[in-house]
Design a protein around this motif. Structure first.
Motif, PDB file in Angstrom:
ATOM      1  N   PRO A   1      -2.565  21.607   2.225  1.00  0.00           N
ATOM      2  CA  PRO A   1      -3.512  21.437   1.123  1.00  0.00           C
ATOM      3  C   PRO A   1      -3.860  22.802   0.528  1.00  0.00           C
ATOM      4  N   GLY A   2      -4.208  22.840  -0.750  1.00  0.00           N
ATOM      5  CA  GLY A   2      -4.593  24.102  -1.387  1.00  0.00           C
ATOM      6  C   GLY A   2      -3.417  24.875  -1.948  1.00  0.00           C
ATOM      7  N   LYS A   3      -2.177  24.381  -1.721  1.00  0.00           N
ATOM      8  CA  LYS A   3      -0.981  25.030  -2.263  1.00  0.00           C
ATOM      9  C   LYS A   3      -0.806  24.660  -3.727  1.00  0.00           C
ATOM     10  N   GLY A   4      -0.027  25.457  -4.434  1.00  0.00           N
ATOM     11  CA  GLY A   4       0.433  25.059  -5.750  1.00  0.00           C
ATOM     12  C   GLY A   4      -0.402  25.543  -6.917  1.00  0.00           C
ATOM     13  N   ASN A   5      -0.026  25.109  -8.106  1.00  0.00           N
ATOM     14  CA  ASN A   5      -0.742  25.551  -9.302  1.00  0.00           C
ATOM     15  C   ASN A   5      -2.017  24.731  -9.501  1.00  0.00           C
ATOM     16  N   LYS A   6      -2.812  25.136 -10.494  1.00  0.00           N
ATOM     17  CA  LYS A   6      -4.117  24.503 -10.716  1.00  0.00           C
ATOM     18  C   LYS A   6      -3.982  22.996 -10.921  1.00  0.00           C
ATOM     19  N   LEU A   7      -2.979  22.616 -11.703  1.00  0.00           N
ATOM     20  CA  LEU A   7      -2.795  21.208 -12.030  1.00  0.00           C
ATOM     21  C   LEU A   7      -2.647  20.348 -10.770  1.00  0.00           C
TER      22      LEU A   7
ATOM     23  N   ARG B   1       0.867  -1.184   0.000  1.00  0.00           N
ATOM     24  CA  ARG B   1       0.000   0.000   0.000  1.00  0.00           C
ATOM     25  C   ARG B   1       0.905   1.235   0.000  1.00  0.00           C
ATOM     26  N   PRO B   2       1.441   1.559  -1.175  1.00  0.00           N
ATOM     27  CA  PRO B   2       2.452   2.624  -1.239  1.00  0.00           C
ATOM     28  C   PRO B   2       1.887   3.969  -0.778  1.00  0.00           C
ATOM     29  N   ARG B   3       2.737   4.716  -0.066  1.00  0.00           N
ATOM     30  CA  ARG B   3       2.397   6.097   0.307  1.00  0.00           C
ATOM     31  C   ARG B   3       2.687   6.988  -0.895  1.00  0.00           C
ATOM     32  N   VAL B   4       1.715   7.811  -1.252  1.00  0.00           N
ATOM     33  CA  VAL B   4       1.820   8.646  -2.451  1.00  0.00           C
ATOM     34  C   VAL B   4       1.795  10.115  -2.057  1.00  0.00           C
ATOM     35  N   GLY B   5       2.685  10.912  -2.630  1.00  0.00           N
ATOM     36  CA  GLY B   5       2.681  12.356  -2.410  1.00  0.00           C
ATOM     37  C   GLY B   5       2.751  13.090  -3.734  1.00  0.00           C
ATOM     38  N   VAL B   6       2.161  14.285  -3.773  1.00  0.00           N
ATOM     39  CA  VAL B   6       2.237  15.122  -4.972  1.00  0.00           C
ATOM     40  C   VAL B   6       3.347  16.148  -4.763  1.00  0.00           C
ATOM     41  N   LEU B   7       4.246  16.276  -5.734  1.00  0.00           N
ATOM     42  CA  LEU B   7       5.349  17.235  -5.634  1.00  0.00           C
ATOM     43  C   LEU B   7       4.781  18.643  -5.781  1.00  0.00           C
ATOM     44  N   ASN B   8       4.959  19.451  -4.729  1.00  0.00           N
ATOM     45  CA  ASN B   8       4.312  20.757  -4.711  1.00  0.00           C
ATOM     46  C   ASN B   8       5.233  21.796  -4.078  1.00  0.00           C
ATOM     47  N   ILE B   9       4.780  23.035  -4.032  1.00  0.00           N
ATOM     48  CA  ILE B   9       5.633  24.116  -3.524  1.00  0.00           C
ATOM     49  C   ILE B   9       5.341  24.435  -2.059  1.00  0.00           C
TER      50      ILE B   9
END
Lengths: 360, 360
Positions: A197-203, A185-193
């Motif tokens: 939550p709510g940070k980053g660009n629209k994508l 059950r891999p831990r997944v993260g989104v690369l962000n700035i």
């Protein structure tokens, strides 16, 4: 390939996969590639065949005394290192294209190439096609974290990505993590700035929302939200999801920073007589470190989501790098990553992802 | 500020600028910030004032014996480290907001803060406003290349950027390079996933076209096309242009990779008795290297394009980092970077850029 499940048997009982090595791709092709193939067979016990100009390769195999160990499949053309995506149409008889044909026919199971990334991505995408439901294949690389490596996907195959693609990249990365490192059950993260939550660009904001909805209560994915560039080596997650632009920037920045830092260390260590004396004692330790960075991080990028395993080795790969890429191709193909991806990615339309998010 | 040109005199003859230091911003505020301000005055000879809770700060200044050297301007509120952009509206009496008011009145020329990047960017953008013609302020950081540092802009102020903004980031970065390092015709590169023209996502492809058209025959900018992540430390260009998402990913990846590499070096150096003996001789050299990375790369990010100089120091800044940020603010403000930007960025509408590209 049989249809048995492989969740509990990373080492399959079916015959080991056959790796088609593109002998003509890479800055040091064909000689170093041929040597790498020989190393993969002799030292790692893998099943390998070479694709490229037959007489030239046969002569090199003979020099290595390995003419009987590795079959050669002839391909008259090759993709030059400066050629990009167009090469897939321009060169139907390139060694990479011929290797893909072997995979489609079932005569090989994986392709290893040190050729131009753009050329190999395009050629294998056109010729192997994406698995059912997969929007785009994505490049996955591993970062040398402990105890298991972190997978970053996409590392450069899709410069313009959409949120739906990022969600799929998470599935592809999880399939890799489970197949190669046994993470259920891999831990997944989104690369962000930023980490909130709510940070980053629209994508990435949209992709994060979709992943959070998808992973809620999931037994196959543990979504951890945002991670930042300085977390890449902290082992906070098993899979880092990013678009191909940022992912490629991150990957090459890692490469540049590691090289810069190691050079600066070398200079710092030889800046005084005392330090110089110390450096002599340690040359071996530093060399080992550099090798670890080179092979673990850049040994091979896996192109995930196609009907067949594709591993792209670093353009300036030496025999060790080629052998390492063959081992990765063996592990992914032998562990049936394709089945893992099929189980994780919905087959029909990616639009159910939207519906599911909105239904909640 | 007088209206004389300063192209040939980076050290102006007008009185040195006054740096307003946000005493309440940062993980180690206010004590370490106050100490940094004292260091800036005593060791670097800068003109500094502190903004924050008066009694608290005065007591700390008294401890340092610096009560007469540094004026304190009272601000009852502050922006917490976890607060983002909304803090600019929510906290009109924060120390950062009060410092901005000093700059607008002409009582100070620059703001230095180690507070939350999001909070400081938003507060100073709302209160200082952008210079005429500037679409968005952008964060610029320096990378420790030789002989002059490379400037990367934007390092995180604008997560969603447009091609016109990237063109302006090039102007902002060039103004920085000229003001701080005396580079008359800075070499500019766009951070991309390949070096050939036509590579990358839509944003960078369009920005590259616009920059190429703009820089043709220009005496103030030398556009060099694409550069990749592994080129960041090679000194190929003076200014690296990127959107805030990729730029922030690159910056934090540098930070993470450098820390990881230095730790790995430390481990490698102590992995055997021989190596351990060597390491004892060299501890000093390694420490110096780590300091170089910390201070040069992360001493301070300059927020460019506002009516006033703003330098954001790393959140966990120690006194040295604060003093370093004050020096940067002094150099940029004293070198009149605002005038440089005014000269480079067209005042009216950015749409002439489109026309110019299409007229060709």
């Amino acid at each position: 390939m049989t249809g048995t499940t492989d969740a509990d048997s990373p080492v399959p009982r079916t015959p080991p996969p056959i790796i088609a090595v593109d002998a003509m791709g890479g800055d040091n092709a064909p000689r170093e590639i041929v040597r790498g193939a020989v190393m993969a067979v002799r030292d790692l016990g893998l099943r390998v065949l070479l694709v490229g100009r037959r007489t030239e390769i046969a002569a090199m195999l003979a020099e290595e005394g390995a003419l009987r160990d590795i079959p050669v499949v002839h391909a008259e053309d090759d993709i030059a290192m400066h050629e990009g995506a167009l090469a897939s149409w321009r060169r139907p008889r390139s060694s990479a294209a011929v290797a893909c044909r072997l995979i489609r026919r079932g005569d090989a199971h994986a392709l290893v190439s040190a050729g131009s990334t753009g050329g190999i991505v395009a050629t294998s995408t056109v010729r192997l096609r994406t698995q059912p439901g997969v929007l785009r294949p994505a490049l996955a690389v591993t970062l040398p974290t402990e105890p298991v490596p972190t997978i970053m996907v996409d590392a450069g195959a899709n410069a313009d990505a959409k949120p739906e693609m990022l969600v799929q990249f998470a599935h592809l990365g999880c399939a890799y993590s489970q197949t190669a490192f046994g993470v259920e059950r891999p831990r997944v993260g989104v690369l962000n700035i930023g980490s909130e939550p709510g940070k980053g660009n629209k994508l990435v904001r949209r992709a994060s929302e979709m992943l959070a909805a998808l992973a809620e209560g999931s037994e196959t994915m543990d979504f951890r939200g945002n991670i930042e560039g300085h977390d890449l080596f902290r082992g906070k997650v098993d899979v880092v999801v990013t678009d191909g632009h940022s992912g490629n920037v991150a990957l090459k920045t890692i490469e540049g920073t590691a090289a810069f830092t190691l050079n600066a260390v070398k200079e710092a260590l030889t800046s005084s007589t005392m330090a110089k004396a110390g450096a002599m004692l340690q040359r071996g330790a530093l060399r080992k470190l550099r090798e670890r960075f080179d092979s673990e991080t850049y040994g091979g990028a896996a192109l995930l989501g196609l009907n067949g395993t594709v591993v792209i080795a670093h353009g300036d790969s030496h025999p060790e790098g080629v052998a390492h890429a063959c081992q990765l191709a063996h592990d992914l193909s032998g562990g049936r990553i394709g089945e893992q991806i099929r189980r994780r990615v919905p087959h029909r339309s990616p639009h159910w992802l939207h519906r599911r998010t909105e239904d909640r």
